[in-house]
Design a protein around this motif. Structure first.
Motif, PDB file in Angstrom:
ATOM      1  N   ALA A 108       0.852  -1.193   0.000  1.00  0.00           N
ATOM      2  CA  ALA A 108       0.000   0.000   0.000  1.00  0.00           C
ATOM      3  C   ALA A 108       0.884   1.239   0.000  1.00  0.00           C
ATOM      4  N   PRO A 109       0.430   2.322  -0.617  1.00  0.00           N
ATOM      5  CA  PRO A 109       1.173   3.583  -0.549  1.00  0.00           C
ATOM      6  C   PRO A 109       0.795   4.365   0.703  1.00  0.00           C
ATOM      7  N   ASP A 110       1.610   5.333   1.059  1.00  0.00           N
ATOM      8  CA  ASP A 110       1.276   6.255   2.141  1.00  0.00           C
ATOM      9  C   ASP A 110       0.613   7.523   1.602  1.00  0.00           C
ATOM     10  N   GLY A 169      -3.937  -0.875   7.378  1.00  0.00           N
ATOM     11  CA  GLY A 169      -4.205  -0.258   8.680  1.00  0.00           C
ATOM     12  C   GLY A 169      -3.263   0.871   9.016  1.00  0.00           C
ATOM     13  N   GLN A 170      -2.851   1.651   7.991  1.00  0.00           N
ATOM     14  CA  GLN A 170      -1.797   2.629   8.218  1.00  0.00           C
ATOM     15  C   GLN A 170      -2.228   4.070   8.003  1.00  0.00           C
ATOM     16  N   GLY A 171      -3.459   4.294   7.584  1.00  0.00           N
ATOM     17  CA  GLY A 171      -3.860   5.649   7.241  1.00  0.00           C
ATOM     18  C   GLY A 171      -3.211   6.057   5.935  1.00  0.00           C
ATOM     19  N   GLY A 172      -3.260   7.351   5.622  1.00  0.00           N
ATOM     20  CA  GLY A 172      -2.646   7.824   4.388  1.00  0.00           C
ATOM     21  C   GLY A 172      -3.176   9.180   3.985  1.00  0.00           C
ATOM     22  N   ALA A 173      -2.739   9.631   2.815  1.00  0.00           N
ATOM     23  CA  ALA A 173      -3.162  10.942   2.321  1.00  0.00           C
ATOM     24  C   ALA A 173      -3.267  10.921   0.806  1.00  0.00           C
ATOM     25  N   GLU A 222     -15.788   9.883   3.663  1.00  0.00           N
ATOM     26  CA  GLU A 222     -15.867   8.432   3.798  1.00  0.00           C
ATOM     27  C   GLU A 222     -14.598   7.797   4.354  1.00  0.00           C
ATOM     28  N   LEU A 223     -13.449   8.447   4.138  1.00  0.00           N
ATOM     29  CA  LEU A 223     -12.184   7.839   4.560  1.00  0.00           C
ATOM     30  C   LEU A 223     -11.660   8.361   5.888  1.00  0.00           C
ATOM     31  N   ALA A 224     -12.329   9.365   6.445  1.00  0.00           N
ATOM     32  CA  ALA A 224     -11.850   9.964   7.699  1.00  0.00           C
ATOM     33  C   ALA A 224     -11.737   8.928   8.814  1.00  0.00           C
ATOM     34  N   GLU A 225     -12.684   8.026   8.891  1.00  0.00           N
ATOM     35  CA  GLU A 225     -12.679   7.037   9.980  1.00  0.00           C
ATOM     36  C   GLU A 225     -11.481   6.093   9.901  1.00  0.00           C
ATOM     37  N   TYR A 226     -10.843   6.046   8.745  1.00  0.00           N
ATOM     38  CA  TYR A 226      -9.673   5.178   8.577  1.00  0.00           C
ATOM     39  C   TYR A 226      -8.364   5.945   8.701  1.00  0.00           C
ATOM     40  N   GLY A 227      -8.452   7.210   9.072  1.00  0.00           N
ATOM     41  CA  GLY A 227      -7.243   8.016   9.211  1.00  0.00           C
ATOM     42  C   GLY A 227      -6.629   8.393   7.880  1.00  0.00           C
ATOM     43  N   LEU A 255       4.066  18.603  -0.102  1.00  0.00           N
ATOM     44  CA  LEU A 255       4.728  18.045   1.083  1.00  0.00           C
ATOM     45  C   LEU A 255       3.992  18.438   2.349  1.00  0.00           C
ATOM     46  N   PHE A 256       3.568  19.691   2.416  1.00  0.00           N
ATOM     47  CA  PHE A 256       2.819  20.150   3.584  1.00  0.00           C
ATOM     48  C   PHE A 256       1.534  19.347   3.760  1.00  0.00           C
ATOM     49  N   LEU A 257       0.741  19.219   2.693  1.00  0.00           N
ATOM     50  CA  LEU A 257      -0.542  18.516   2.811  1.00  0.00           C
ATOM     51  C   LEU A 257      -0.350  17.037   3.150  1.00  0.00           C
ATOM     52  N   ALA A 258       0.771  16.470   2.754  1.00  0.00           N
ATOM     53  CA  ALA A 258       1.038  15.057   3.048  1.00  0.00           C
ATOM     54  C   ALA A 258       1.666  14.853   4.418  1.00  0.00           C
ATOM     55  N   SER A 259       2.070  15.930   5.077  1.00  0.00           N
ATOM     56  CA  SER A 259       2.816  15.835   6.324  1.00  0.00           C
ATOM     57  C   SER A 259       1.920  15.870   7.553  1.00  0.00           C
TER      58      SER A 259
END
Length: 252
Positions: free
Chosen positions: A74-76, A124-128, A164-169, A216-220
């Motif tokens: 999976a990607p981050d 189970g890692q969250g992401g952006a 929809e994805l907020a609950e998964y971080g 980078l900011f939005l992904a951090s």
């Protein structure tokens, strides 16, 4: 902005990576320490983990999803940057051109966000997710109405996935670049460039490094409480125009 070691080892997918903006995005994440999967129609000019994929097709989207799953699980971070900007009046546009615009600018981000989100959830890692939008999402432009519609819809889809994805971080945001005179697709006259620049509040173009830093900011972790929004990096162009119709008054 210094992100320290935050991106060391993080896995980032960038579509449309062969273009000016895509290359800048890839370079910024690599320089920050991330592992990057770059994808475009061809791997020519791409380095590292590169995947050739036509994202207008199911075969191309599946190829990218499967390549990332095989290599990383999976990607981050996923940056949906690939898009086309053909110029045509609606009355002159072929339905096939409409289909291509919507296929790449809207359908591909949907398919990829859905597929990569499933990978992130299983891990189970969250992401952006960062969807590269445009000021065209806010304002129609003659000869580019279909492009504007695709970006407006991308903005709404971003908000929908964010909910929809907020609950998964998993966070989902749009990034809106501003005006840039350089283009590998269409040449602009100096008269047009001067007119556009004069109307931008800060009087500045949007440079590739501006978008790279914003991504980078939005992904951090600095943006850990930001989802479902659009960040305009456009010198204030989306706020309004500096066009005036009378002599400038004094400041006081």
């Amino acid at each position: 902005m210094d992100f320290g070691t935050e991106f060391q080892g993080r896995k980032v997918v960038i579509t449309g990576a062969a273009g000016i903006m895509g290359r800048a995005l890839a370079e910024h994440f690599v320089q920050a320490g991330a592992e990057v999967c770059s994808t475009d129609l061809s791997t020519q000019g791409l380095s590292g983990f590169a995947v050739a994929a036509d994202l207008m097709t199911d075969v191309g989207n599946d190829a990218l999803l499967n390549a990332v799953a095989t290599r990383w699980g999976a990607p981050d971070v996923v940056v949906n940057n690939a898009a086309i900007y053909p110029s045509s009046f609606l009355l002159d546009m072929d339905v096939s051109d409409w289909d291509q615009i919507m296929a790449l600018n809207l359908r591909a981000p949907f398919v990829l966000m859905r597929g990569f989100a499933h990978q992130m959830i299983r891990a189970g890692q969250g992401g952006a997710f960062i969807n590269i939008s445009s000021g065209a999402a806010r304002k129609m432009r003659r000869t580019a109405v279909t492009y504007c519609m695709s970006k407006s819809a991308l903005d709404r889809m971003t908000k929908g996935f964010a909910l929809e994805l907020a609950e998964y971080g998993i966070r989902v945001n749009c990034l809106e670049p501003g005006f840039a005179a350089g283009s590998s697709v269409s040449a602009l006259s100096q008269e047009h460039i001067d007119r556009v620049m004069a109307a931008i509040p800060l009087g500045t173009e949007t440079a590739p490094e501006d978008i790279g830093q914003a991504a980078l900011f939005l992904a951090s972790s600095a943006a850990k409480n930001i989802t479902g929004t659009s960040l305009a990096v456009d010198g204030g162009n989306s706020a309004g125009s500096m066009d005036v119709y009378q002599p400038k008054k004094s400041a006081l």
